[in-house]
Design a protein around this motif. Structure first.
Motif, PDB file in Angstrom:
ATOM      1  N   VAL A 266     -19.391 -18.331 -16.991  1.00  0.00           N
ATOM      2  CA  VAL A 266     -19.430 -17.120 -16.163  1.00  0.00           C
ATOM      3  C   VAL A 266     -18.560 -17.378 -14.931  1.00  0.00           C
ATOM      4  N   ILE A 267     -17.474 -16.627 -14.813  1.00  0.00           N
ATOM      5  CA  ILE A 267     -16.469 -16.869 -13.783  1.00  0.00           C
ATOM      6  C   ILE A 267     -16.442 -15.693 -12.801  1.00  0.00           C
ATOM      7  N   GLU A 268     -16.535 -15.980 -11.521  1.00  0.00           N
ATOM      8  CA  GLU A 268     -16.409 -14.947 -10.498  1.00  0.00           C
ATOM      9  C   GLU A 268     -14.954 -14.871 -10.022  1.00  0.00           C
ATOM     10  N   PHE A 269     -14.445 -13.650  -9.861  1.00  0.00           N
ATOM     11  CA  PHE A 269     -13.120 -13.437  -9.302  1.00  0.00           C
ATOM     12  C   PHE A 269     -13.197 -12.224  -8.371  1.00  0.00           C
ATOM     13  N   PHE A 270     -12.193 -12.051  -7.545  1.00  0.00           N
ATOM     14  CA  PHE A 270     -12.151 -10.870  -6.678  1.00  0.00           C
ATOM     15  C   PHE A 270     -10.761 -10.727  -6.084  1.00  0.00           C
ATOM     16  N   ASN A 271     -10.560  -9.633  -5.359  1.00  0.00           N
ATOM     17  CA  ASN A 271      -9.295  -9.345  -4.681  1.00  0.00           C
ATOM     18  C   ASN A 271      -8.132  -9.300  -5.675  1.00  0.00           C
ATOM     19  N   VAL A 272      -8.344  -8.574  -6.774  1.00  0.00           N
ATOM     20  CA  VAL A 272      -7.295  -8.391  -7.776  1.00  0.00           C
ATOM     21  C   VAL A 272      -6.593  -7.055  -7.572  1.00  0.00           C
ATOM     22  N   HIS A 273      -7.373  -5.977  -7.425  1.00  0.00           N
ATOM     23  CA  HIS A 273      -6.767  -4.651  -7.352  1.00  0.00           C
ATOM     24  C   HIS A 273      -6.018  -4.417  -6.054  1.00  0.00           C
ATOM     25  N   ASN A 274      -6.279  -5.232  -5.040  1.00  0.00           N
ATOM     26  CA  ASN A 274      -5.625  -5.033  -3.749  1.00  0.00           C
ATOM     27  C   ASN A 274      -4.172  -5.496  -3.733  1.00  0.00           C
ATOM     28  N   THR A 275      -3.707  -6.054  -4.848  1.00  0.00           N
ATOM     29  CA  THR A 275      -2.305  -6.494  -4.927  1.00  0.00           C
ATOM     30  C   THR A 275      -1.369  -5.346  -5.283  1.00  0.00           C
ATOM     31  N   ARG A 276      -1.943  -4.181  -5.660  1.00  0.00           N
ATOM     32  CA  ARG A 276      -1.072  -3.073  -6.033  1.00  0.00           C
ATOM     33  C   ARG A 276      -0.418  -2.472  -4.782  1.00  0.00           C
ATOM     34  N   SER A 277       0.753  -1.899  -4.940  1.00  0.00           N
ATOM     35  CA  SER A 277       1.441  -1.279  -3.806  1.00  0.00           C
ATOM     36  C   SER A 277       1.312   0.237  -3.912  1.00  0.00           C
ATOM     37  N   GLU A 278       1.122   0.898  -2.775  1.00  0.00           N
ATOM     38  CA  GLU A 278       0.965   2.348  -2.743  1.00  0.00           C
ATOM     39  C   GLU A 278       1.951   2.955  -1.752  1.00  0.00           C
ATOM     40  N   GLY A 279       2.516   4.063  -2.141  1.00  0.00           N
ATOM     41  CA  GLY A 279       3.389   4.792  -1.237  1.00  0.00           C
ATOM     42  C   GLY A 279       2.608   5.855  -0.489  1.00  0.00           C
ATOM     43  N   MET A 280       3.214   6.369   0.566  1.00  0.00           N
ATOM     44  CA  MET A 280       2.574   7.406   1.368  1.00  0.00           C
ATOM     45  C   MET A 280       3.589   8.525   1.618  1.00  0.00           C
ATOM     46  N   SER A 281       3.149   9.763   1.401  1.00  0.00           N
ATOM     47  CA  SER A 281       4.052  10.893   1.619  1.00  0.00           C
ATOM     48  C   SER A 281       4.409  11.007   3.095  1.00  0.00           C
ATOM     49  N   ARG A 282       5.550  11.651   3.369  1.00  0.00           N
ATOM     50  CA  ARG A 282       6.034  11.767   4.747  1.00  0.00           C
ATOM     51  C   ARG A 282       5.062  12.557   5.620  1.00  0.00           C
ATOM     52  N   ASP A 283       4.507  13.648   5.080  1.00  0.00           N
ATOM     53  CA  ASP A 283       3.609  14.467   5.901  1.00  0.00           C
ATOM     54  C   ASP A 283       2.316  13.727   6.228  1.00  0.00           C
ATOM     55  N   LEU A 284       1.828  12.923   5.270  1.00  0.00           N
ATOM     56  CA  LEU A 284       0.610  12.156   5.521  1.00  0.00           C
ATOM     57  C   LEU A 284       0.870  11.074   6.572  1.00  0.00           C
ATOM     58  N   LYS A 285       2.030  10.444   6.481  1.00  0.00           N
ATOM     59  CA  LYS A 285       2.387   9.427   7.479  1.00  0.00           C
ATOM     60  C   LYS A 285       2.499  10.052   8.870  1.00  0.00           C
ATOM     61  N   GLN A 286       3.042  11.246   8.950  1.00  0.00           N
ATOM     62  CA  GLN A 286       3.151  11.923  10.236  1.00  0.00           C
ATOM     63  C   GLN A 286       1.778  12.219  10.834  1.00  0.00           C
ATOM     64  N   ILE A 287       0.854  12.651   9.979  1.00  0.00           N
ATOM     65  CA  ILE A 287      -0.508  12.939  10.449  1.00  0.00           C
ATOM     66  C   ILE A 287      -1.128  11.677  11.044  1.00  0.00           C
ATOM     67  N   LEU A 288      -0.982  10.556  10.344  1.00  0.00           N
ATOM     68  CA  LEU A 288      -1.553   9.297  10.809  1.00  0.00           C
ATOM     69  C   LEU A 288      -0.868   8.807  12.080  1.00  0.00           C
ATOM     70  N   ASP A 289       0.454   8.881  12.098  1.00  0.00           N
ATOM     71  CA  ASP A 289       1.212   8.393  13.264  1.00  0.00           C
ATOM     72  C   ASP A 289       0.928   9.212  14.515  1.00  0.00           C
ATOM     73  N   ASN A 290       0.742  10.502  14.334  1.00  0.00           N
ATOM     74  CA  ASN A 290       0.574  11.400  15.488  1.00  0.00           C
ATOM     75  C   ASN A 290      -0.874  11.474  15.992  1.00  0.00           C
ATOM     76  N   ALA A 291      -1.790  10.888  15.260  1.00  0.00           N
ATOM     77  CA  ALA A 291      -3.213  10.951  15.648  1.00  0.00           C
ATOM     78  C   ALA A 291      -3.516   9.841  16.648  1.00  0.00           C
TER      79      ALA A 291
END
Length: 527
Positions: A266-291
């Motif tokens: 029985v083997i425990e593992f973790f922090n596998v799915h966090n290696t994926r890369s995600e993009g962010m749309s320009r409008d969403l980035k603007q919302i975050l940057d301007n907040a």
């Protein structure tokens, strides 16, 4: 010049030799990860992707294909038809029956049966199942249902069971792991470890016992029927097939670990799915940057749909979010809603990791799923948890006890409580400081999660299984494991000693009385 050419030639031959060698040692791997939930599939997809990148020939049955043209060694079989099950099964209402464990198990059993009948009837899967035994060197099967284990019989290949979260006590028991209800409560029980209160000990024993009984008399018979239908009627009983899996790999991180002493397979593992890369749309980035005042991110995952939620819950949530002095980015089923506050931005889908990594995010309102919790820990974002089902109530308790979250029960959810809880974790730095402490523990590991998973997969391939790692505890019944036969013999022996001693003392007392009476009688005669 000649030396240069010789070195170049040697390097070319070395590269060719290495390529040939990698082909020789590449394996044919079948992955079947069935559950139609994107958060689960994030974990499984990264495993299939990395196996392919390392030269293995991977066939991936999944409801969420990667569709990556760069993965030339990856063949995907699309079973996204499994998502049709959510048209007839709604997880958002399951919290109302959360205390009725029997109903939850029957719900999950019916859910899985429908998923498998949808997925295993697709043309892609039917064509794959026509392949002969020996077609694969290794099978990776999602472990939360016994059905995928049946592929071991179909193709006569070793199986590694993989879970995107911890597993039910019955699976731990089948692999020989301890299932003590006080030290290691079942995944369906929301108790911190160890269980302290006497009433909670009784409830934890109930959760563990009922879970094992439901698997024995409901889950396994249903799974055996489905597995025989698709993988062959000559298959051994599915519970015996599960017991013969080479490894069980569970996604358990050091923050959520129950400290269970796992057996070697029985083997425990973790922090596998966090290696994926995600993009962010320009409008969403603007919302975050301007907040500049900060952002609250609200998402209750992919399985809890608010267009199914009954009563005034949607209105309550929107009013509470509208009361906040922050910009709110909210995952919803629609991007517009009647009465939508000006500070709330709705999206049907959001790049969660990218949002949580943004420095302006002050708090994350979540259902407490394992993958969401891990992403929050990695980015040190404090949480407000509204747990609905499965492992979420336990995750919420752990995160709250660790000091990085506040928990709201769905039945207690109202405008005031939600607003106050969000403001509390967003404004009090102690929550973020605790999150940073947990992040440091989470990330301080000798090996990446994906490297650990791949190493063990290749280990099983090299040794054509891992029966030598199997614990003897997996092959003995519980009464023998707990030495009830020895205890019975000891108790019987003690009882016999007690009875013999009692009879002996009674006889000796009787003899003493007679002797005393005889002596007294003689003295009277002399007088």
């Amino acid at each position: 010049m000649f030396l240069q050419q010789s070195v170049c030639s040697a390097m070319k031959y070395s590269i060719v030799f290495a390529a040939l060698l990698s082909n020789v040692y590449s394996a044919r791997i079948l992955c079947y990860f069935y559950f139609p939930s994107i958060s689960h599939q994030y974990v499984f997809g990264q495993i299939a992707k990395e196996l392919s990148r390392r030269g293995h020939e991977v066939t991936f049955i999944t409801p969420n294909p990667l569709n990556d043209p760069q993965l030339t060694n990856l063949t995907e079989i699309d079973v996204s038809v499994g998502y049709n099950v959510w048209k007839t099964h709604d997880l958002s209402g399951i919290s109302t029956i959360h205390n009725d464990l029997l109903s939850i198990y029957y719900f999950l059993s019916d859910l899985n049966e429908n998923i498998f009948n949808l997925e295993l009837s697709t043309e892609g899967v039917k064509n794959l199942l026509k392949k002969p035994k020996g077609s694969y060197d290794l099978i990776l099967a999602e472990s939360q249902s016994p059905v995928p284990y049946g592929l071991m019989h179909k193709f006569d290949a070793p199986v590694i069971a993989v879970s995107s979260l911890n597993v039910f006590s019955d699976y731990h028991n089948l692999f020989g792991n301890p299932i003590h209800p006080i030290l290691f409560p079942d995944i369906m029980a929301d108790f911190n470890k160890p269980v302290a209160a006497f009433g909670d000990k009784i409830r934890s024993l109930y959760f563990t016992t009922l879970g094992c009984l439901m698997h024995r008399f409901v889950i396994y018979p249903m799974s055996d029927r489905i597995a025989r239908k698709y993988f062959g009627s000559d298959m051994p009983y599915i519970r015996d097939v599960v017991k013969n899996a080479s490894l069980l790999m569970v996604n358990v991180n050091p923050i959520f670990s129950d400290g269970r002493p796992n057996v070697p397979n029985v083997i425990e593992f973790f922090n596998v799915h966090n290696t994926r890369s995600e993009g962010m749309s320009r409008d969403l980035k603007q919302i975050l940057d301007n907040a500049k005042e900060g952002v609250v991110y609200f998402s209750l995952g992919t399985n809890v749909r608010f267009d199914h939620v009954q009563g005034d819950v949607k209105k309550t949530i929107m009013e509470a979010l509208g009361d906040l002095p922050y910009t709110v980015i909210c995952k919803w089923e629609s991007e517009k809603l009647e009465g939508q506050p000006k500070n709330v931005h709705l999206r049907k889908w959001l790049p969660q990791q990218a949002i949580l990594a943004h420095p302006n995010v002050k708090a994350f309102v979540t259902q407490g799923g394992l993958q969401s919790a891990e992403e929050a820990i990695i980015n040190a974002v404090p949480l407000v948890v509204i747990p609905f089902l499965g492992d979420q109530p336990l995750n919420a308790k752990i995160l709250t006890s660790k000091g990085m979250a506040e928990t709201i029960s769905p039945k207690d959810l109202n405008r005031r409580i939600l607003t106050e809880s969000i403001m509390k974790v967003a404004q009090d730095e102690k929550y973020r400081n605790k999150a940073k402490e947990l992040r440091d523990i989470f990330l301080d590991q000798p090996q990446s999660g994906i490297d650990k998973v791949i190493w063990w997969c290749e280990y099983v391939i090299r040794h054509k299984g891992a029966k030598h790692l199997r614990s003897p505890a997996a092959d003995i019944p519980l009464w023998e494991y707990f030495m009830l036969d020895v205890l019975a013999v000891v108790l019987i022996a003690l009882y016999l000693v007690y009875k013999i001693t009692k009879v002996t003392i009674k006889i000796l007392l009787e003899l003493f009385k007679r002797s005393t009476a005889s002596t007294t009688s003689k003295k009277k005669k002399k007088n």
